[in-house]
Design an enzyme around this catalytic site. Structure first.
Site, PDB file in Angstrom:
ATOM      1  N   SER A   1       6.103   3.825   8.729  1.00 53.92           N
ATOM      2  CA  SER A   1       4.969   4.550   9.274  1.00 53.92           C
ATOM      3  C   SER A   1       4.734   4.241  10.751  1.00 53.92           C
ATOM      4  O   SER A   1       5.624   4.375  11.564  1.00 53.92           O
ATOM      5  CB  SER A   1       3.731   4.233   8.437  1.00 53.92           C
ATOM      6  OG  SER A   1       2.679   5.041   8.851  1.00 53.92           O
ATOM      7  N   HIS A   2       3.549   3.745  11.049  1.00 57.87           N
ATOM      8  CA  HIS A   2       3.153   3.491  12.434  1.00 57.87           C
ATOM      9  C   HIS A   2       3.649   2.147  12.944  1.00 57.87           C
ATOM     10  O   HIS A   2       3.420   1.815  14.100  1.00 57.87           O
ATOM     11  CB  HIS A   2       1.626   3.524  12.499  1.00 57.87           C
ATOM     12  CG  HIS A   2       1.031   2.581  11.505  1.00 57.87           C
ATOM     13  ND1 HIS A   2       1.051   2.857  10.152  1.00 57.87           N
ATOM     14  CD2 HIS A   2       0.490   1.362  11.635  1.00 57.87           C
ATOM     15  CE1 HIS A   2       0.512   1.839   9.510  1.00 57.87           C
ATOM     16  NE2 HIS A   2       0.174   0.919  10.381  1.00 57.87           N
TER      17      HIS A   2
ATOM     18  N   ARG B   1      -8.917  -6.485   7.759  1.00 62.94           N
ATOM     19  CA  ARG B   1      -9.572  -5.283   8.258  1.00 62.94           C
ATOM     20  C   ARG B   1     -11.066  -5.384   7.952  1.00 62.94           C
ATOM     21  O   ARG B   1     -11.454  -5.604   6.799  1.00 62.94           O
ATOM     22  CB  ARG B   1      -9.011  -4.038   7.580  1.00 62.94           C
ATOM     23  CG  ARG B   1      -7.509  -3.839   7.784  1.00 62.94           C
ATOM     24  CD  ARG B   1      -7.169  -2.355   7.726  1.00 62.94           C
ATOM     25  NE  ARG B   1      -5.758  -2.076   7.543  1.00 62.94           N
ATOM     26  CZ  ARG B   1      -4.840  -2.107   8.512  1.00 62.94           C
ATOM     27  NH1 ARG B   1      -5.190  -2.466   9.729  1.00 62.94           N
ATOM     28  NH2 ARG B   1      -3.582  -1.799   8.260  1.00 62.94           N
TER      29      ARG B   1
ATOM     30  N   THR C   1       0.834  -1.199   0.000  1.00 64.13           N
ATOM     31  CA  THR C   1       0.000   0.000   0.000  1.00 64.13           C
ATOM     32  C   THR C   1       0.875   1.258   0.000  1.00 64.13           C
ATOM     33  O   THR C   1       0.543   2.259  -0.607  1.00 64.13           O
ATOM     34  CB  THR C   1      -0.902   0.034   1.256  1.00 64.13           C
ATOM     35  OG1 THR C   1      -1.648  -1.177   1.328  1.00 64.13           O
ATOM     36  CG2 THR C   1      -1.868   1.193   1.237  1.00 64.13           C
TER      37      THR C   1
ATOM     38  N   ASP D   1       1.874   9.973  14.043  1.00 63.49           N
ATOM     39  CA  ASP D   1       2.437   8.618  13.981  1.00 63.49           C
ATOM     40  C   ASP D   1       3.932   8.628  13.715  1.00 63.49           C
ATOM     41  O   ASP D   1       4.578   9.680  13.749  1.00 63.49           O
ATOM     42  CB  ASP D   1       1.718   7.794  12.911  1.00 63.49           C
ATOM     43  CG  ASP D   1       2.074   8.258  11.511  1.00 63.49           C
ATOM     44  OD1 ASP D   1       2.359   9.447  11.357  1.00 63.49           O
ATOM     45  OD2 ASP D   1       2.075   7.430  10.583  1.00 63.49           O
TER      46      ASP D   1
ATOM     47  N   ASP E   1       2.579  11.453   9.224  1.00 62.93           N
ATOM     48  CA  ASP E   1       1.516  11.740   8.257  1.00 62.93           C
ATOM     49  C   ASP E   1       0.117  11.423   8.786  1.00 62.93           C
ATOM     50  O   ASP E   1      -0.873  11.801   8.176  1.00 62.93           O
ATOM     51  CB  ASP E   1       1.778  11.056   6.899  1.00 62.93           C
ATOM     52  CG  ASP E   1       1.896   9.558   6.997  1.00 62.93           C
ATOM     53  OD1 ASP E   1       1.760   9.008   8.114  1.00 62.93           O
ATOM     54  OD2 ASP E   1       2.129   8.917   5.946  1.00 62.93           O
ATOM     55  N   ARG E   2       0.050  10.739   9.915  1.00 65.55           N
ATOM     56  CA  ARG E   2      -1.272  10.448  10.478  1.00 65.55           C
ATOM     57  C   ARG E   2      -1.581  11.398  11.632  1.00 65.55           C
ATOM     58  O   ARG E   2      -0.677  11.996  12.199  1.00 65.55           O
ATOM     59  CB  ARG E   2      -1.331   9.018  11.021  1.00 65.55           C
ATOM     60  CG  ARG E   2      -1.137   7.971   9.968  1.00 65.55           C
ATOM     61  CD  ARG E   2      -1.344   6.596  10.552  1.00 65.55           C
ATOM     62  NE  ARG E   2      -1.233   5.593   9.503  1.00 65.55           N
ATOM     63  CZ  ARG E   2      -1.774   4.396   9.543  1.00 65.55           C
ATOM     64  NH1 ARG E   2      -2.450   4.013  10.611  1.00 65.55           N
ATOM     65  NH2 ARG E   2      -1.636   3.554   8.552  1.00 65.55           N
TER      66      ARG E   2
ATOM     67  N   LYS F   1      -0.557  12.585   3.084  1.00 66.63           N
ATOM     68  CA  LYS F   1      -1.380  13.000   4.203  1.00 66.63           C
ATOM     69  C   LYS F   1      -0.478  13.672   5.221  1.00 66.63           C
ATOM     70  O   LYS F   1       0.741  13.497   5.188  1.00 66.63           O
ATOM     71  CB  LYS F   1      -2.141  11.821   4.782  1.00 66.63           C
ATOM     72  CG  LYS F   1      -1.299  10.650   5.224  1.00 66.63           C
ATOM     73  CD  LYS F   1      -2.228   9.508   5.602  1.00 66.63           C
ATOM     74  CE  LYS F   1      -1.494   8.342   6.230  1.00 66.63           C
ATOM     75  NZ  LYS F   1      -1.113   7.327   5.273  1.00 66.63           N
TER      76      LYS F   1
ATOM     77  N   ASP G   1       5.902   8.455  11.085  1.00 62.46           N
ATOM     78  CA  ASP G   1       6.491   9.328  10.061  1.00 62.46           C
ATOM     79  C   ASP G   1       5.736  10.640   9.897  1.00 62.46           C
ATOM     80  O   ASP G   1       5.981  11.385   8.940  1.00 62.46           O
ATOM     81  CB  ASP G   1       6.588   8.591   8.720  1.00 62.46           C
ATOM     82  CG  ASP G   1       5.247   8.153   8.189  1.00 62.46           C
ATOM     83  OD1 ASP G   1       4.329   7.927   8.992  1.00 62.46           O
ATOM     84  OD2 ASP G   1       5.097   8.023   6.962  1.00 62.46           O
TER      85      ASP G   1
ATOM     86  N   GLU H   1      -8.675   9.503   4.990  1.00 60.30           N
ATOM     87  CA  GLU H   1      -8.836   8.062   5.126  1.00 60.30           C
ATOM     88  C   GLU H   1      -9.176   7.721   6.564  1.00 60.30           C
ATOM     89  O   GLU H   1      -8.734   8.419   7.493  1.00 60.30           O
ATOM     90  CB  GLU H   1      -7.535   7.355   4.765  1.00 60.30           C
ATOM     91  CG  GLU H   1      -7.143   7.486   3.320  1.00 60.30           C
ATOM     92  CD  GLU H   1      -5.964   6.588   3.016  1.00 60.30           C
ATOM     93  OE1 GLU H   1      -6.187   5.521   2.451  1.00 60.30           O
ATOM     94  OE2 GLU H   1      -4.839   6.957   3.374  1.00 60.30           O
TER      95      GLU H   1
ATOM     96  N   ARG I   1       7.691  -2.576   2.969  1.00 53.46           N
ATOM     97  CA  ARG I   1       7.825  -2.610   4.425  1.00 53.46           C
ATOM     98  C   ARG I   1       8.134  -4.037   4.860  1.00 53.46           C
ATOM     99  O   ARG I   1       7.400  -4.957   4.509  1.00 53.46           O
ATOM    100  CB  ARG I   1       6.539  -2.144   5.105  1.00 53.46           C
ATOM    101  CG  ARG I   1       6.345  -0.666   4.954  1.00 53.46           C
ATOM    102  CD  ARG I   1       5.170  -0.142   5.743  1.00 53.46           C
ATOM    103  NE  ARG I   1       4.928   1.230   5.336  1.00 53.46           N
ATOM    104  CZ  ARG I   1       3.834   1.910   5.628  1.00 53.46           C
ATOM    105  NH1 ARG I   1       2.877   1.356   6.333  1.00 53.46           N
ATOM    106  NH2 ARG I   1       3.691   3.147   5.221  1.00 53.46           N
TER     107      ARG I   1
ATOM    108  N   LYS J   1      10.067   3.967   0.341  1.00 53.79           N
ATOM    109  CA  LYS J   1       9.190   4.189  -0.809  1.00 53.79           C
ATOM    110  C   LYS J   1       9.711   5.355  -1.634  1.00 53.79           C
ATOM    111  O   LYS J   1      10.444   6.219  -1.128  1.00 53.79           O
ATOM    112  CB  LYS J   1       7.742   4.416  -0.387  1.00 53.79           C
ATOM    113  CG  LYS J   1       7.475   5.731   0.285  1.00 53.79           C
ATOM    114  CD  LYS J   1       5.966   5.922   0.480  1.00 53.79           C
ATOM    115  CE  LYS J   1       5.698   7.232   1.178  1.00 53.79           C
ATOM    116  NZ  LYS J   1       4.296   7.531   1.340  1.00 53.79           N
TER     117      LYS J   1
HETATM  118  C1  G16 Z   1      -0.671   3.681   4.515  1.00 51.23           C
HETATM  119  C2  G16 Z   1      -1.285   4.334   3.315  1.00 51.23           C
HETATM  120  C3  G16 Z   1      -2.704   4.702   3.583  1.00 51.23           C
HETATM  121  C4  G16 Z   1      -3.485   3.502   4.074  1.00 51.23           C
HETATM  122  C5  G16 Z   1      -2.788   2.878   5.261  1.00 51.23           C
HETATM  123  C6  G16 Z   1      -3.412   1.563   5.662  1.00 51.23           C
HETATM  124  O1  G16 Z   1      -0.578   4.609   5.535  1.00 51.23           O
HETATM  125  O2  G16 Z   1      -0.575   5.494   2.945  1.00 51.23           O
HETATM  126  O3  G16 Z   1      -3.243   5.204   2.410  1.00 51.23           O
HETATM  127  O4  G16 Z   1      -4.775   3.866   4.428  1.00 51.23           O
HETATM  128  O5  G16 Z   1      -1.445   2.598   4.935  1.00 51.23           O
HETATM  129  O6  G16 Z   1      -3.272   0.669   4.605  1.00 51.23           O
HETATM  130  P1  G16 Z   1      -3.637  -0.852   4.753  1.00 51.23           P
HETATM  131  O7  G16 Z   1      -5.071  -0.879   5.181  1.00 51.23           O
HETATM  132  O8  G16 Z   1      -3.400  -1.445   3.399  1.00 51.23           O
HETATM  133  O9  G16 Z   1      -2.758  -1.427   5.837  1.00 51.23           O
HETATM  134  P2  G16 Z   1       0.749   4.774   6.364  1.00 51.23           P
HETATM  135  O10 G16 Z   1       0.455   5.841   7.379  1.00 51.23           O
HETATM  136  O11 G16 Z   1       0.986   3.412   6.978  1.00 51.23           O
HETATM  137  O12 G16 Z   1       1.780   5.143   5.355  1.00 51.23           O
END
Ligand code: G16
Length: 543
Positions: A113-114, A496, A18, A277, A281-282, A376, A279, A363, A22, A126
């Site tokens: 990310s998180h 999910r 996504t 979070d 962005d959240r 984001k 990085d 989102e 990772r 990325k």
């Molecule tokens: C990433 C994506 C988001 C997505 C999230 C969860 O966020 O940038 O667009 O909503 O993952 O994705 P999934 O449901 O496929 O785990 P982040 O903050 O992890 O970069």
């Protein structure tokens, strides 16, 4: 200094998910693993002569090492100049901002990310393109194709660059400029929001806690909220990025930011709570005894966009990911602007923003942003809320309740079943797909299925098609059950389950969320047999 060509063999499984590649840190530490992926990026980019790139990460374990490797590989591929954040630090939104401001060709973001950090945690990488946003699928697929066919990579044998001092140095013919990670971003925020009004709010005694979760947003929040906006020292907590995030799971939701939630629920709650979070962005927005759902936050920002100077002229449209609640759709309808429904992944918003079709995106996964950059942006969302609180003189709770009274409430929750057996999860999704044709028209208690499908998206700009993006079961009253597999997990599969129920009647807006959604939770189990198939009685995380 010489450029070396090192023999290598492909690693399986380097397909970006996504949001980039990772994996566990230990996987990235295998000799050649990072190098192969980076080589695949450079092969996809082609001739880099004269090009500028941006490089930075969230400071997690392995960040500094990865940066040194990438710098030496960028030099070997003829990149003219690279802008790197001091200490190797750049939040994901800051990378996007710096790419755009400096007209860079693209950038490399190092983050998972998180996901937890540290030697046993996760790492990620990325590529972002020249608009500042995540590379679209055609680029990530080209990178993946290269990872499968590599026999060598190129790297300079130069020594390490001093990442801790602002200034310029060289590797081969490439200029390396270490920049202040916060400055460009803070300047952009100052143009979008009414800093005078927010300063006056803090001067009047307004109290706040921002939890940086020992991740990358701390330095940004400290510089802006305490430094530029005059919030008292100590407003931003856990502000120092740490390699293991201080053991925190830097995901701003009520489960992982439990300390903030406890404070906001208690007698000493400040007026406003927020967290970001790994990085940056959240974001999570919290009032007293009220964690605002990310879907509601998007809708509220959209409904009030014009309070902020950067959005005074109004918004052109809203985009949300498919599993995000339809609260924003109601605002878009009231404003007479379009609302786009995209697959999960911020990369799907890029074309809409570039084409001027959408101004705001959001989102359910605690991501909100706008056309100011192409990622984001956690601190941006918090500053928007501060601007709104300052302009309206209302509390978070008042703003949310008045929004529901006007537009109705979309009760919303996501249930995650993490690290389940990948085969069992795939089998469950397939079984759901196999039933899709039989679901429409079926009655489950008070709910009747209007439509059931596997979401597919045709990008309105480039007409590219993304299929199999999640099972949607839509009821006649607009309530929805959505199931999909996460594309960001690093262990087994994460299922999910997203649940949404619309309630127009304001006298019924005070229910507990899980209680309001209980009938839909039952229907989801009936249709998917999630518990039996995954062997899990309870979700691991409920947001
Ligand atoms: C990433 C994506 C988001 C997505 C999230 C969860 O966020 O940038 O667009 O909503 O993952 O994705 P999934 O449901 O496929 O785990 P982040 O903050 O992890 O970069």
């Amino acid at each position: 200094m010489t450029i070396q060509t090192i023999a290598t063999t492909p690693f399986a499984g380097q397909r970006p998910g996504t949001s980039g590649l990772r994996k566990k840190v230990t996987e990235f530490q295998q000799p050649g693993y990072l190098e192969n992926f980076v080589e695949a990026i450079f092969l996809t980019l082609g001739d880099c002569a004269g090009r500028t790139l941006v490089l930075g990460g969230d400071g997690r374990y392995f960040n500094r090492q990865a940066i040194q490797t990438i710098l030496r590989m960028a030099a070997a591929h003829g990149v003219a100049k690279i802008l790197v954040g001091r200490g190797g630090i750049l939040s994901t939104p800051a990378v996007s901002c710096v790419i755009r401001k400096h007209g860079a060709f693209g950038g490399i973001v190092l983050s998972a990310s998180h996901n937890p950090g540290g030697p046993d945690g996760d790492f990620g990488i990325k590529y972002n393109i020249g608009n500042g946003g995540p590379a679209p699928e055609k680029i990530t697929e080209a990178i993946f194709a290269h990872t499968k066919a590599l026999s060598s990579y190129r790297i300079s044998d130069a020594g390490p660059v001093d990442l801790d001092a602002i200034g310029t140095s060289r590797i081969e013919d490439m200029q390396v400029e270490v920049i202040d990670p916060v400055a460009d971003y803070a300047e952009l925020m100052g143009r979008l929001f009414d800093f005078d009004a927010i300063r006056a709010l803090f001067a009047s005694g307004f109290t706040m806690r921002f939890d940086g979760m020992s991740a990358v947003s701390g330095p940004y929040a400290k510089a802006i909220i305490e430094g530029m906006l005059g919030a008292p020292a100590g407003t931003v907590v856990n502000a120092e990025p740490r390699e293991d995030f201080g053991g925190h799971h830097p995901d701003p939701n009520p489960v992982n930011a439990a300390e903030l939630i406890a404070l906001m629920d208690g007698p000493d709650a400040p007026d406003f709570g927020a967290a970001s979070d790994g990085d940056g962005d959240r974001n999570m927005i919290v009032g007293r005894k009220l964690a605002v759902s990310p879907s509601d936050s998007l809708a509220i920002i959209a409904a009030n966009a014009t309070v902020a100077p950067g959005y005074r002229a109004g918004i052109k449209g809203i985009a949300r990911s498919m599993p995000t609640s339809q609260a924003a759709d109601r605002v878009a309808a009231a404003l007479g602007v379009s609302c786009f429904e995209t697959p999960t992944g911020w990369k799907y918003f890029g074309n809409l923003l570039d084409a001027g079709l959408a101004t705001l995106c959001g989102e359910e996964s605690y991501g909100t942003g706008s056309d100011h950059i192409r990622e984001k942006d956690g601190v941006w969302a918090v500053l928007f809320w501060l601007n709104l609180l300052a302009a309206s003189g209302k509390s978070v709770n008042q703003i949310v309740e008045e929004h529901w009274a006007r537009f109705g409430r979309n009760y919303y929750s996501r249930h995650d079943y993490e690290a389940v057996d990948a085969g069992a999860a795939e089998a469950m999704m397939q079984a759901l797909r196999d039933q899709l044709d039989t679901l429409a028209g079926r009655q489950f208690g008070d709910f009747r299925v209007q439509q059931a499908d596997d979401f597919a998206y045709t990008d309105p700009v480039d007409k590219s098609v993304s299929s199999r993006q999640g099972i949607r079961i839509v009821m006649t009253d607009g309530s929805r059950i959505v199931l999909r597999l996460s594309g960001t997990g690093t262990e087994g599969a994460t299922v999910r389950l997203y649940l949404e129920r619309y309630e127009a009647d304001a006298s019924r807006h005070g229910l507990a969320t899980q209680e309001a959604l209980a009938p839909l939770i039952d229907i989801a189990e009936q249709v998917s047999q999630l518990k039996q198939r995954t062997g899990r009685e309870q979700p691991s995380v409920v947001t």
